[in-house]
Motif scaffolding. Structure first.
Motif, PDB file in Angstrom:
ATOM      1  N   ILE A  72     -26.411  -5.650  48.355  1.00  0.00           N
ATOM      2  CA  ILE A  72     -27.453  -4.728  48.808  1.00  0.00           C
ATOM      3  C   ILE A  72     -26.983  -3.942  50.035  1.00  0.00           C
ATOM      4  O   ILE A  72     -27.187  -2.738  50.142  1.00  0.00           O
ATOM      5  CB  ILE A  72     -28.733  -5.519  49.182  1.00  0.00           C
ATOM      6  N   LYS A  73     -26.328  -4.646  50.955  1.00  0.00           N
ATOM      7  CA  LYS A  73     -25.876  -3.973  52.180  1.00  0.00           C
ATOM      8  C   LYS A  73     -24.834  -2.904  51.887  1.00  0.00           C
ATOM      9  O   LYS A  73     -24.695  -1.948  52.627  1.00  0.00           O
ATOM     10  CB  LYS A  73     -25.290  -5.000  53.154  1.00  0.00           C
ATOM     11  N   VAL A 159     -28.264   1.907  52.345  1.00  0.00           N
ATOM     12  CA  VAL A 159     -29.678   1.659  52.070  1.00  0.00           C
ATOM     13  C   VAL A 159     -30.340   1.010  53.297  1.00  0.00           C
ATOM     14  O   VAL A 159     -31.465   1.321  53.662  1.00  0.00           O
ATOM     15  CB  VAL A 159     -29.825   0.770  50.818  1.00  0.00           C
ATOM     16  N   GLU A 160     -29.604   0.119  53.944  1.00  0.00           N
ATOM     17  CA  GLU A 160     -30.127  -0.561  55.126  1.00  0.00           C
ATOM     18  C   GLU A 160     -30.464   0.447  56.228  1.00  0.00           C
ATOM     19  O   GLU A 160     -31.556   0.430  56.798  1.00  0.00           O
ATOM     20  CB  GLU A 160     -29.082  -1.570  55.627  1.00  0.00           C
ATOM     21  N   THR A 163     -33.470   2.599  55.267  1.00  0.00           N
ATOM     22  CA  THR A 163     -34.734   1.854  55.374  1.00  0.00           C
ATOM     23  C   THR A 163     -35.185   1.799  56.832  1.00  0.00           C
ATOM     24  O   THR A 163     -36.365   2.009  57.140  1.00  0.00           O
ATOM     25  CB  THR A 163     -34.563   0.419  54.829  1.00  0.00           C
ATOM     26  N   LYS A 164     -34.244   1.534  57.729  1.00  0.00           N
ATOM     27  CA  LYS A 164     -34.584   1.505  59.160  1.00  0.00           C
ATOM     28  C   LYS A 164     -35.112   2.853  59.629  1.00  0.00           C
ATOM     29  O   LYS A 164     -36.085   2.932  60.370  1.00  0.00           O
ATOM     30  CB  LYS A 164     -33.333   1.155  59.980  1.00  0.00           C
ATOM     31  N   LEU A 166     -36.473   5.262  57.843  1.00  0.00           N
ATOM     32  CA  LEU A 166     -37.769   5.535  57.219  1.00  0.00           C
ATOM     33  C   LEU A 166     -38.898   4.790  57.957  1.00  0.00           C
ATOM     34  O   LEU A 166     -39.953   5.355  58.240  1.00  0.00           O
ATOM     35  CB  LEU A 166     -37.680   5.114  55.755  1.00  0.00           C
ATOM     36  N   ILE A 199     -37.484   1.140  47.836  1.00  0.00           N
ATOM     37  CA  ILE A 199     -37.256  -0.067  48.636  1.00  0.00           C
ATOM     38  C   ILE A 199     -38.042  -1.233  48.042  1.00  0.00           C
ATOM     39  O   ILE A 199     -37.538  -2.344  47.942  1.00  0.00           O
ATOM     40  CB  ILE A 199     -37.678   0.150  50.103  1.00  0.00           C
ATOM     41  N   LEU A 202     -36.190  -2.600  45.174  1.00  0.00           N
ATOM     42  CA  LEU A 202     -35.027  -3.378  45.617  1.00  0.00           C
ATOM     43  C   LEU A 202     -35.456  -4.737  46.145  1.00  0.00           C
ATOM     44  O   LEU A 202     -34.817  -5.758  45.896  1.00  0.00           O
ATOM     45  CB  LEU A 202     -34.266  -2.625  46.723  1.00  0.00           C
TER      46      LEU A 202
ATOM     47  N   LEU B 204     -36.209  -5.329  54.879  1.00  0.00           N
ATOM     48  CA  LEU B 204     -35.283  -5.241  56.006  1.00  0.00           C
ATOM     49  C   LEU B 204     -35.050  -6.625  56.612  1.00  0.00           C
ATOM     50  O   LEU B 204     -33.918  -6.989  56.933  1.00  0.00           O
ATOM     51  CB  LEU B 204     -35.853  -4.276  57.055  1.00  0.00           C
ATOM     52  N   ILE B 207     -32.627  -8.528  54.227  1.00  0.00           N
ATOM     53  CA  ILE B 207     -31.209  -8.143  54.239  1.00  0.00           C
ATOM     54  C   ILE B 207     -30.586  -8.352  55.617  1.00  0.00           C
ATOM     55  O   ILE B 207     -29.386  -8.463  55.736  1.00  0.00           O
ATOM     56  CB  ILE B 207     -30.907  -6.727  53.681  1.00  0.00           C
TER      57      ILE B 207
END
Lengths: 211, 211
Positions: A72-73, A159-160, A163-164, A166, A199, A202, B204, B207
């Motif tokens: 995922i990371k 993606v990480e 997400t942060k 967002l 997200i 996921l 978040l 992960i």
């Protein structure tokens, strides 16, 4: 981690009979307890089995593939992004609202000569309508949030990170900008949309251990 | 998994010097390679260290606490839900829109005698305004989605179940209904909101391995 045939058999036995003692596993397989000791300690250390003193072995159904988070990371925004809805800057506010209903999206990206110049959300449009704007005549560019105030991510951001970003900006989605050619002069080329819906999907994949 | 002092030291050494051979770790600690063998195999089996033949040991920064997913799966909606914005059914559409802007939320729950009777989103309100409803006079109940068409979850539903429900119904948030008294006769008591924003935060956390 690669398991040998005997270890795989042990897991099957525990799965179907938990809790089960080491002695019971050994007798089922026709080995001595001592023979199985290395296998059982490997399976316990790797947390595939859980040993409870005086009770026996349990199968750890919640064991996570240790590389799932790594997978995922390593995911890039471009690996998961969805298709954005785009209107040109001279579209009327009314037509933009209609497009939003037809496509059933919460935000629309506004471009001029294929470059992102702004973003308009249901909230912006509701504000425009409540503010008694002439929505049939006025272009969407009058209601949108304009670049550089639009928060976006690059297609090769992780993606990480996205997400942060967002969450930090408290928005529902981020336009994805392709910067693969490395040129800034041609403006911001929108190629996708990164959203809380993605997200959420996921998240479900991760907790169901299916990447 | 509990590590002893020597195992903890080995991890520190590998973290700071990766890749590092078994011999090098042993000489740094002043032990023989043979003495460290059981520690190194335990750390490799538990996937805290990764051994690459002819290269050495690496620290597995992406190793996941095997119980993190279990912890998430055991979470209930009530453990993570946020505070909902609620209006009574006779509030005008206009006042509902104003409340939505003031609270900066995408949906508002409508109650009558403290029971959920409907849900109104920005989309519903935009539709009402575009449909030339008299928003100053008309109550929000004219624009809302009415129970039983509202999708909701119970406070003791799992986060996993709620996420699936939210994605399946393609909504941004779900009202949370408290059913702790087990009575259906008093209607649906709203106690919270389960949203994609919450899920994004949980994602978040997972992960980043921080529950």
């Amino acid at each position: 981690m690669e398991l040998n045939e005997r270890q795989t058999k042990i897991i099957e036995i525990v799965k179907n009979n938990e809790p089960i003692t080491g002695e019971k596993i050994a007798s089922t397989l026709g080995f001595s307890r001592a023979t199985l000791r290395p296998d059982l300690s490997l399976l316990t250390l790797s947390e595939l089995l859980i040993a409870k003193p005086k009770v026996g072995y349990f199968y750890n159904a919640h064991r996570v593939d240790p590389f799932i988070i790594k997978a995922i990371k390593e995911k890039k925004v471009e690996d998961v992004m969805s298709v954005p809805v785009i209107v040109s800057s001279n579209t009327s506010i009314q037509d933009t609202i209609i497009k939003m209903f037809l496509e059933d999206v919460g935000s629309v990206y506004v471009t001029e000569n294929h470059s992102l110049i702004g973003l308009v959300s249901r909230k912006d449009l509701l504000k425009a309508v409540m503010g008694k704007m002439n929505i049939e005549e006025m272009p969407v560019s009058m209601a949108m949030t304009r670049v550089p105030n639009v928060v976006y991510v690059l297609s090769n951001d992780s993606v990480e990170y996205a997400t942060k970003k967002l969450l930090a900006h408290e928005v529902d989605s981020l336009p994805v900008i392709d910067n693969s050619d490395g040129k800034g002069s041609e403006g911001l080329k929108v190629t996708g949309k990164f959203s809380k819906t993605l997200i959420s999907r996921l998240f479900l994949n991760v907790i169901e251990n299916e990447i």
